[in-house]
Design an enzyme around this catalytic site. Structure first.
Site, short mmCIF file in Angstrom:
data_model
loop_
_atom_site.label_atom_id
_atom_site.label_comp_id
_atom_site.label_asym_id
_atom_site.label_seq_id
_atom_site.Cartn_x
_atom_site.Cartn_y
_atom_site.Cartn_z
N SER A 79 0.84 -1.19 0.00
CA SER A 79 0.00 0.00 0.00
C SER A 79 0.88 1.25 0.00
O SER A 79 1.72 1.42 -0.88
CB SER A 79 -0.97 -0.04 1.18
OG SER A 79 -2.03 0.85 0.99
N ASP A 226 -5.79 -3.78 -2.33
CA ASP A 226 -4.75 -3.44 -1.36
C ASP A 226 -4.16 -4.68 -0.70
O ASP A 226 -4.87 -5.53 -0.15
CB ASP A 226 -5.38 -2.54 -0.29
CG ASP A 226 -4.36 -1.84 0.57
OD1 ASP A 226 -3.40 -2.49 0.99
OD2 ASP A 226 -4.53 -0.63 0.83
#
Length: 742
Positions: A79, A226
């Protein structure tokens, strides 16, 4: 981590079938890892945790490590850790990362929709008419999009800041610092680790917060989001794939449970959603030899505006781990050898554009992209002009575009591969928007607006647009924009039905209510030169009924027809729809009304303009409007009206009617609060002046003036205003509006 819970809520409400960023065929496998320099020492790796804006603290950690000559030979990240890690691994220094973080670059990442300035002429019309609209795709049945934000801003950010690494042949083992980033595969519910391919697309997958950014669609039909869901601190990747001998983990320490976390549904769900991530981070931390704990509990994951404070927190945390980090420091000759080896692996800048490939779109769409990119052939490939050339294909709201470089035979030449992807939920799209204008005049104007837009119907660039307004008035209309040539010539038949109450006023008292009913049809033809300019001619015929409901006045009952012909010139250089921080907008029309029931043939002029300029976050502007039959006598149903919010705000709705009306406005908007990133421009205190003149054959010219003040919020739900106005002749009003500025 409030972004996480917002993502969870949106993900629960929105189906996965909506649009997703596309990744093409798999890149080549990574090569062997390079030897460390200087030789004979352990390979030091660092794992960077995800966490939204909190991940900017990694920049401070990297800065401390460089200042103390501690080499980083391997990087893994998830991320925001993937974003910071990718930029550092590709050769950017901590100073460059800090400059990027404290700039306004991140504010451009969070975009709800295509920017007004980048939208096509017709999509700009939609944004002005229905700024508060909710879009529903209808291709496979009603479906909302699958993310709160679109990915245009984030894609542009990544390709702009990774220009040398946006190539298919990129081997992450041969980057200045070998790199890995992690995403989550929604099909298999397993982590996916990227080791080669275009770096912006890999990072794009790793940062795809579910429900906030659209998932990334891989070539095998898998959807990636993610990586923090399964591996938010990828020490395992660092140890097992990148073969780091020493593993440094940067842990972003969130605040403990507090009253805020349990006092609302958002707080409780956010804390619960964090539990799974915290568990995988705790497990990952056990693989680390050194853990740098960064206390970020006083920040939130959306605090991009506090980048400097977050970076300083990371720097101080590294200083706090000084004793465990300094044993890996190099002497000055060793540090220089390390830097030289790192520099030798930097990717060269892209060469000249010599080949172009476009895939994924209809033939006409692919040809448009080729035309738009053709001026760049022979020039060095650069992110900004390439993105500019791809904006027209995205402007109509049908396609999203991504691109990457690829090598050709010459080492100094490259090609560009453009991937087009249609929105999977539409077209067609249904826009639904409430609209309200209320003031202390015993009239409430509220409608629900529905607009169906079916792009590329009957041919590329053509579209059907049908609109229904239901409530205070009933207004049904449809038009078919038929694009005749690639350079913008069009023809557009249109028709509509209007049923609207018309109130008549004398000395601020309502004396009558009329009912106006129109059935019209016409045709418009011209040329759309760009999203800024359109010139056209229009012929329109209408059948009008003007009848008395209550009271007296407004002329006799009328039932008959009318025709009009107009030349339109429209120029739009504004940067926003309902509220434009800067720019100029002009709509001018000239022609004639003829064969109108109860009326003499009359010349007809319509003109409206607005100009705004920003100043230190505030906005100043002027606007004007002219509607005139040049004092010819036409029947009441065909006359113009003034009165109501932003049209002489101290007066009642349409209080003044005449054959000639003129309106001038000047205003100042002082920003008192900026809304969260990506949600709009802010909340403003407004101060304005309005002056309008009305003339009719039955009465001499009347001038009305007023001053207005209040609050205006420019939000994704449209423009909300609450204010008051004081005018001459005893006029005073308090008003509220939602939707357009009337």
């Amino acid at each position: 981590m409030h972004w996480k819970i917002a993502a969870l809520i949106v993900a629960l409400l929105v189906p996965l079938s909506a649009g997703a960023q596309s990744i093409p065929a798999a890149p080549p496998a990574a090569s062997a890892l390079p030897a460390v320099a200087p030789a004979g020492r352990p390979a030091v790796g660092i794992a960077l945790e995800g966490g939204g804006a909190l991940g900017l603290a990694h920049v401070g950690v990297l800065q401390w490590l460089e200042e103390h000559r501690i080499p980083i030979d391997r990087i893994s990240g998830t991320s925001m850790g993937a974003l910071v890690g990718a930029l550092y691994a590709s050769g950017q220094s901590p100073a460059q990362l800090r400059a990027l973080a404290v700039s306004d670059a991140f504010t451009q990442v969070f975009t709800l929709q295509t920017a007004y300035a980048d939208s096509s002429y017709r999509r700009r019309q939609d944004m002005r008419d229905l700024p508060q609209a909710l879009d529903i795709g209808l291709r496979h049945g009603p479906a909302l999009r699958n993310a709160l934000l679109n990915d245009i801003g984030v894609n542009q950010f990544l390709t702009t800041n990774m220009p040398a690494d946006n190539r298919r042949e990129l081997d992450y083992n041969q980057m200045p610092i070998p790199f890995r980033c992690v995403a989550t595969d929604l099909n298999t519910l397993e982590p996916v680790t990227f080791s080669s391919g275009p770096l912006p697309q890999a990072v794009r997958a790793s940062i795809s917060i579910p429900g906030v950014f659209p998932p990334v669609e891989a070539a095998n039909g898998h959807f990636l989001v993610d990586g923090g869901i399964l591996d938010n601190l990828p020490t395992d990747v660092l140890k097992n794939e990148l073969r780091a001998d020493v593993v440094i983990a940067v842990r972003l320490e969130d605040s403990p449970l507090n009253g805020v976390d349990t006092s609302s549904i958002v707080g409780v769900l956010n804390r619960a959603f964090s539990a799974g991530i915290a568990r995988n981070v705790e497990q990952a931390q056990r693989l680390a030899d050194v853990v740098v704990h960064v206390p970020v509990g006083s920040f939130s994951s959306g605090d991009y505006a506090k980048a400097a404070g977050l970076i300083d927190a990371g720097y101080k945390a590294a200083e706090g781990s000084r004793a465990t980090l300094l044993p890996f420091a190099l002497d000055e000759p060793g540090w220089q050898a390390y830097l030289a080896a790192r520099q030798s692996r930097r990717s060269p800048r892209p060469g000249n554009l010599q080949q172009l490939r476009v895939e994924g779109g209809e033939a006409a769409a692919n040809r448009q992209v080729a035309r738009d990119l053709k001026p760049l052939v022979g020039q060095p490939i650069a992110p900004v002009p390439t993105r500019q050339a791809l904006k027209p294909i995205e402007a109509s709201g049908v396609y999203e575009a991504s691109w990457e470089n690829y090598a050709v035979l010459s080492p100094t030449d490259n090609g560009i591969l453009v991937h087009l992807r249609k929105h999977s939920t539409g077209p067609p799209f249904l826009l639904i928007a409430p609209e309200l204008a209320d003031s202390t005049s015993n009239i409430n104007r509220g409608e629900i607006n529905f607009r169906l837009v079916d792009q590329d119907l009957g041919g590329y660039g053509s579209e059907l647009r049908a609109t229904a307004r239901v409530g205070y008035m009933t207004d049904l209309s449809a038009e078919y924009y038929r694009l005749l040539t690639a350079n913008g010539y069009f023809i557009q038949p249109k028709t509509g039905i209007l049923r609207e109450p018309v109130y008549l006023w004398v000395n601020q008292k309502r004396v009558a209510e009329r009912l106006q009913q129109d059935l019209d049809a016409g045709i418009e033809a011209g040329r759309t030169f760009s999203q800024h300019v359109q010139i056209s001619t229009e012929w329109r015929a209408q059948d009008t009924h003007w009848s008395l409901t209550t009271g007296v006045g407004g002329g006799p009952y009328l039932s008959g027809t009318a025709q009009s012909g107009l030349l339109h010139i429209n120029i739009d250089e504004a940067t926003g729809g309902a509220v434009s921080p800067s720019g100029f907008r002009l709509a001018a029309a000239a022609g004639a009304l003829y064969h109108a029931e109860g009326s003499a043939n009359a010349p007809l002029v319509k003109l409206s303009f607005s100009a705004t300029r920003p100043w230190q976050g505030n906005i100043a502007g002027v606007s004007g409007e002219v509607n005139s039959y040049l004092r010819a006598n036409v029947a009441e149903p065909f006359r113009f009206a003034l009165g109501g919010p932003a049209r002489l705000s101290a007066s009642s709705f349409d209080e003044y009617r005449g054959t000639d009306t003129y309106l001038a406005r000047a205003g100042y908007m002082h920003r008192i609060a900026a809304l969260p990133t990506g949600l709009g421009q802010g909340i403003y205190w407004i101060l304005g002046y309005e002056a309008g003149e009305i003339w009719s054959p039955e009465s001499r010219a009347m001038l009305r003036q007023d001053g207005t003040t209040g609050l205006l919020a420019n939000t994704p739900l449209g423009v909300v205003t609450i204010g008051g106005a004081v005018g001459d002749a005893g006029h005073r009003k308090v008003f509220i509006t939602l939707g357009r500025l009337f």
